[in-house]
Design an enzyme around this catalytic site. Structure first.
Site, short mmCIF file in Angstrom:
data_model
loop_
_atom_site.label_atom_id
_atom_site.label_comp_id
_atom_site.label_asym_id
_atom_site.label_seq_id
_atom_site.Cartn_x
_atom_site.Cartn_y
_atom_site.Cartn_z
N ALA A 75 0.85 -1.18 0.00
CA ALA A 75 0.00 0.00 0.00
C ALA A 75 0.89 1.23 0.00
CB ALA A 75 -0.88 -0.01 1.24
N GLY A 114 0.39 -5.19 0.58
CA GLY A 114 -0.77 -5.22 -0.33
C GLY A 114 -0.41 -5.80 -1.69
N GLU A 117 -0.78 -9.37 -1.28
CA GLU A 117 -2.22 -9.63 -1.08
C GLU A 117 -2.98 -9.56 -2.40
OE1 GLU A 117 -3.18 -8.17 3.38
OE2 GLU A 117 -2.32 -6.65 2.06
N GLU A 137 3.91 -5.60 7.13
CA GLU A 137 3.09 -4.59 7.79
C GLU A 137 3.42 -4.44 9.28
OE1 GLU A 137 0.71 -5.86 4.18
OE2 GLU A 137 2.09 -6.76 5.61
N1 T1G Z 1 4.62 3.53 0.35
C1 T1G Z 1 5.13 4.74 0.01
N2 T1G Z 1 6.43 4.96 -0.35
C2 T1G Z 1 7.22 3.89 -0.39
C3 T1G Z 1 6.77 2.59 -0.03
C4 T1G Z 1 5.41 2.43 0.34
N3 T1G Z 1 4.89 1.24 0.66
N4 T1G Z 1 7.81 1.74 -0.17
C5 T1G Z 1 8.86 2.48 -0.59
N5 T1G Z 1 8.52 3.76 -0.72
C6 T1G Z 1 9.39 4.86 -1.17
C7 T1G Z 1 10.54 5.14 -0.18
O1 T1G Z 1 10.14 6.02 0.81
C8 T1G Z 1 11.61 5.74 -1.10
O2 T1G Z 1 11.28 7.08 -1.32
C9 T1G Z 1 11.40 4.97 -2.40
O3 T1G Z 1 10.07 4.44 -2.35
C10 T1G Z 1 12.35 3.83 -2.58
O4 T1G Z 1 12.30 3.03 -1.41
C11 T1G Z 1 -3.02 -3.26 2.84
C12 T1G Z 1 -1.48 -1.88 4.79
C13 T1G Z 1 10.21 -2.00 -1.54
C14 T1G Z 1 11.98 -3.21 -0.38
O5 T1G Z 1 6.13 -2.15 4.01
O6 T1G Z 1 10.39 -2.28 2.14
O7 T1G Z 1 0.66 -2.93 2.21
O8 T1G Z 1 13.21 8.12 -0.20
O9 T1G Z 1 14.63 3.58 -0.59
O10 T1G Z 1 15.89 0.11 -0.59
O11 T1G Z 1 -1.88 -4.92 3.91
O12 T1G Z 1 11.03 0.32 0.02
O13 T1G Z 1 13.24 7.77 -2.65
O14 T1G Z 1 11.67 9.45 -1.60
O15 T1G Z 1 13.26 1.74 0.49
O16 T1G Z 1 15.16 -0.48 -2.93
C15 T1G Z 1 3.68 -2.78 3.07
C16 T1G Z 1 7.94 -0.95 2.17
C17 T1G Z 1 2.94 -1.49 3.10
C18 T1G Z 1 7.23 -2.21 1.90
C19 T1G Z 1 12.52 -1.18 -1.75
N6 T1G Z 1 4.87 -2.63 2.26
N7 T1G Z 1 9.03 -0.70 1.25
O17 T1G Z 1 13.65 -0.92 -0.98
O18 T1G Z 1 14.16 1.46 -1.83
S1 T1G Z 1 1.54 -1.61 4.17
C20 T1G Z 1 6.03 -2.32 2.82
C21 T1G Z 1 10.20 -1.39 1.36
C22 T1G Z 1 0.43 -2.55 3.30
C23 T1G Z 1 -1.70 -3.78 3.20
C24 T1G Z 1 -0.82 -2.91 4.03
C25 T1G Z 1 11.29 -0.96 0.43
C26 T1G Z 1 11.45 -1.85 -0.82
P1 T1G Z 1 12.40 8.15 -1.44
P2 T1G Z 1 13.64 2.46 -0.72
P3 T1G Z 1 14.83 0.01 -1.60
#
Ligand code: T1G
Ligand code: NAD
Length: 709
Positions: A75, A114, A117, A137
């Protein structure tokens, strides 16, 4: 292509981030939402409209695939702090699940949250060998709220699903194949992915492969009941202490099991949504989402842009194979970078290498690496007692005794030995990096790389920028730090940098409270109950009471000196502030130490009194906040969130409170300042002198966490 043809083939841009293309009879639903294809509202809308178009087209099957470096990474976390934007995720998921044509999710990079999912609503999942799958999450203080707690256990079984969701750590493609999460690994490249997915989809359609919806598959939930849930709760109790989300995740999986019995999948989804609502917007979730972006911000140094030139690290040199040198070497061997490890004599070298091998063998015994890996990594370590062997190193890290003249001496030698352009780093805990650099003719190549003990485990890395340190040296240290799995934070030169300087202030108060009547166990319990892995005195016993102690100059001037003079060294000799059981390492208060403290206090006329837990809490935590504000005010740290990242990764500050700066903001800077002023008036000492920045922000309603120097 006519409008009529377009609706027939349903090709074209659906929303700003989703488009449909055709590969003959197979429709490709393509997500393109850089940088990591998160499920922003326009992606959710694109899934709904794209599925509808593909469903009504003449395509025989549908492949969901993403452009860029990864499949959907979850998400859009930036949307969490805003009013919910339609549409919800469910309609797109249901369109996939209920589609009359086979829907294949084609996965590369990271299918997370997500994103996974959504993939679980496809009828089939294929991936390339480097793909990763996870529901992280819990790291955001949340739980998988897009059906993950209901669908994943139905595929992998509850045990593995619970492990994945409570750890938040991803699994690789081969494990995903083995546990049934994916149907096929179709190759290694993006080209393999598309071709493999289209072929799989075409086959699924042609052979009318059965495609049961995951929601209808309950067989893997059978046999997992109260006993298993209780066992799982017990198995995670220690590592999830204080976090609210893990228990909520377990309740959702309990709902999956209980509703499966009645075949009421929707009831399970409803339970998940209700429990998700309990976490969304909670203080822990807000703090952990703040931390998510804080960790990413820490990687950015305003005047050192991403394209700054870096030194290519083909070989690393490490001087000193003691507690730190050995651990530091492991980080590089772990990612395949050869290391030259130099000690002052053969005995010290052998001891250092033996510790490294023992650590690797312990990891292999736990199944963390294979026994072949142990040898492969040991083979990358070249031991020597000749500093001349550093001549071909691109990065040098010095980890000898914490003594300025020794460090200046070895840096002068490294200056002669190391090749031009090599980065010369010091692992000093607190000493002046500028002074160390002044011992060389190339201070621009000198930088601090302050690892935390144990260096092969702790993720924290303070990168210390000296007055002359070049942007190339900074960029090299920051990026190699990330490559070895650390969280690098940049800081300026001051005694103790960000972390240790703040820690010193807590130590001053903790020591003073012992004299006033608190016991080591009482102080440690308050800090432990706040959420730290251990309190200050247990921590000292772990690191070694004699680190930084000089027996020649020791004069019983502190309780710590008195303990060292009495032969106590902490855990390593079974006696420190506590007595340690030689077998279990369990600690018990030492009445002798209590008496030594009482004697020390009365010799100095300190009045014995009752020190409450509340006071202990304030006197251990507020000096940390105050010193953090001073560090920000001096520009030693770039931003408040860097201070929080340092304390969460370096000292075990509980992530679910966001770190000292964020935590102080949540309490209210006015309240915090009042208490600091109270102790400034009643106890005194520089560490209680209020930070001018704190006073300013408290007056302006500002924020320490969001402060930028
Ligand atoms: N939402 C918004 N921005 C995100 C994002 C996200 N989920 N993931 C990454 N970014 C932005 C981050 O801030 C950075 O921005 C850029 O993307 C690159 O990320 C319904 C509720 C995918 C493994 O927890 O683990 O789904 O600094 O530097 O090292 O159940 O990002 O460049 O401006 O980290 O290559 C669940 C979170 C959400 C995954 C890539 N998903 N992301 O790592 O790059 S909750 C997560 C990561 C959800 C549902 C629920 C990592 C990555 P900027 P990065 P990276
Ligand atoms: P240590 O005493 O365990 O190891 C130091 C090693 O340096 C010893 O093995 C010694 O033989 C070797 N050495 C000394 N002089 C040498 C020389 N001229 N040439 C080659 N080797 C030499 O100490 P440590 O705890 O590993 O600390 C090393 C550095 O790391 C210090 O600056 C310390 O402040 C810093 N540090 C320590 C910790 C910690 O928790 N121990 C954490 C972060 C940083």
């Amino acid at each position: 292509m006519t409008q009529q043809d377009q609706s027939q083939t349903a090709e074209g841009q659906i929303t700003e981030s989703v488009r449909l293309e055709r590969r003959d009879d197979v429709a490709l639903l393509i997500v393109n939402n850089p940088p990591v294809n998160v499920l922003s509202y326009h992606v959710r809308q694109g899934l709904i409209d794209g599925m509808a178009a593909a469903e009504s087209s003449d395509a025989s099957a549908i492949v969901l695939i993403c452009d860029g470096r990864t499949f959907i990474a979850g998400a859009d976390i930036t949307e969490f702090s805003q009013p919910p934007k339609p549409p919800a995720l469910v309609p797109g998921q249901e369109a996939m699940e209920n589609c009359s044509k086979p829907v294949v999710a084609a996965i590369h990079g990271t299918s997370l949250g997500g994103g996974l999912e959504v993939a679980l609503c496809a009828h089939f999942r294929v991936a390339i060998s480097s793909a990763q799958f996870g529901l992280p999450e819990v790291k955001l203080g949340l739980l998988p709220g897009g059906g993950g707690t209901q669908r994943l256990p139905r595929i992998t079984g509850p045990q593995r699903a619970l492990e994945m969701m409570v750890s938040g750590d991803p699994i690789g493609a081969s494990e995903a194949l083995e546990c049934g999460l994916i149907n096929e690994i179709v190759g290694d490249s993006l080209a393999d992915l598309e071709a493999g997915a289209v072929a799989f989809a075409r086959r699924a359609a042609a052979e009318n492969m059965p495609r049961p919806r995951i929601r209808d598959r309950n067989e893997r939930l059978e046999g997992f009941g109260t006993e298993q849930f209780a066992a799982f709760r017990a198995s995670i109790a220690r590592r999830t202490r204080g976090f609210e989300a893990p228990e909520r995740i377990i309740r959702c999986v309990e709902a999956a099991v209980s509703t499966a019995a009645s075949g009421d999948f929707e009831a399970g989804l409803a339970a998940e949504a209700r429990i998700f609502g309990e976490l969304m917007g909670s203080s822990q979730a807000n703090a952990q989402q703040y931390y998510f972006f804080a960790e990413r911000a820490a990687q950015k140094v305003p005047d050192v842009p991403r394209d700054t030139s870096q030194v290519d690290i083909a070989r690393v040199g490490i001087l000193g194979a003691g507690t730190m040198g050995g651990g530091i070497a492991m980080n590089f061997a772990n990612i395949g970078i050869p290391v030259t490890l130099v000690e002052r004599d053969e005995a010290s070298l052998e001891r250092g290498l033996a510790v490294v091998r023992r650590n690797y063998e312990r990891t292999a015994a736990r199944g963390g690496i294979s026994s072949d890996d142990v040898q492969t990594r040991m083979d990358l370590l070249r031991g020597s007692t000749d500093m001349g062997d550093f001549a071909d190193c691109d990065l040098m890290i010095e980890a000898v005794f914490e003594n300025m003249s020794l460090k200046k001496d070895v840096f002068a030698q490294l200056d002669d030995i190391c090749k031009p352009g090599a980065v010369l780093a010091t692992n000093t805990s607190a000493l002046n990096v500028n002074e160390i650099a002044s011992a060389t003719s190339r201070p621009q190549d000198v930088v601090g790389m302050h690892f935390f003990s144990p260096a092969n485990v702790m993720r924290m890395l303070e990168v210390v920028r000296g007055d002359a340190t070049s942007r190339t040296a900074i960029a090299t240290a920051m990026s190699i730090g990330k490559r070895i799995g650390k969280t690098p934070v940049l800081c300026g030169v001051c005694h103790g940098f960000i972390g240790n300087r703040m820690l010193f202030m807590r130590g001053v108060e903790a020591d003073q409270m012992l004299l006033e009547g608190a016991t080591p166990a009482q102080v440690d319990k308050v800090v432990y109950d706040f959420g730290f892995p251990m309190g200050p005195f247990a921590m000292r016993d772990l690191a070694g009471l004699d680190v930084g102690w000089n027996p020649d100059t020791s004069s019983s001037s502190t309780v710590r000196e008195v303990l060292c003079e009495s032969g106590r060294r902490g855990q390593k000799n079974g006696r420190g502030y506590y007595i340690y059981d030689p077998d279990t390492r369990a600690s018990t208060p030492d009445p002798e130490v209590t008496q030594m403290i009482r004697d020390f206090a009365s010799e100095r006329g300190v009045t014995l009194r009752e020190v409450t837990d509340a006071e202990i809490g304030e006197r251990c935590l507020y000096p940390i906040v105050n010193e953090g504000a001073k560090i920000l005010d001096e520009g030693i740290a770039l931003r408040g969130s860097d201070v929080d990242v340092t304390w969460i990764n370096g000292y075990g500050w509980p992530m679910y409170t966001g770190g000292p700066m964020y935590w102080a903001d949540e309490i209210g800077l006015g309240e915090v300042l009042d208490r600091i002023r109270h102790y400034d008036q009643t106890l005194g000492g520089d560490h209680w002198t209020p930070s001018p920045l704190l006073e300013r922000l408290a007056a302006e309603g500002g924020s320490l966490a969001r402060y930028e120097s």
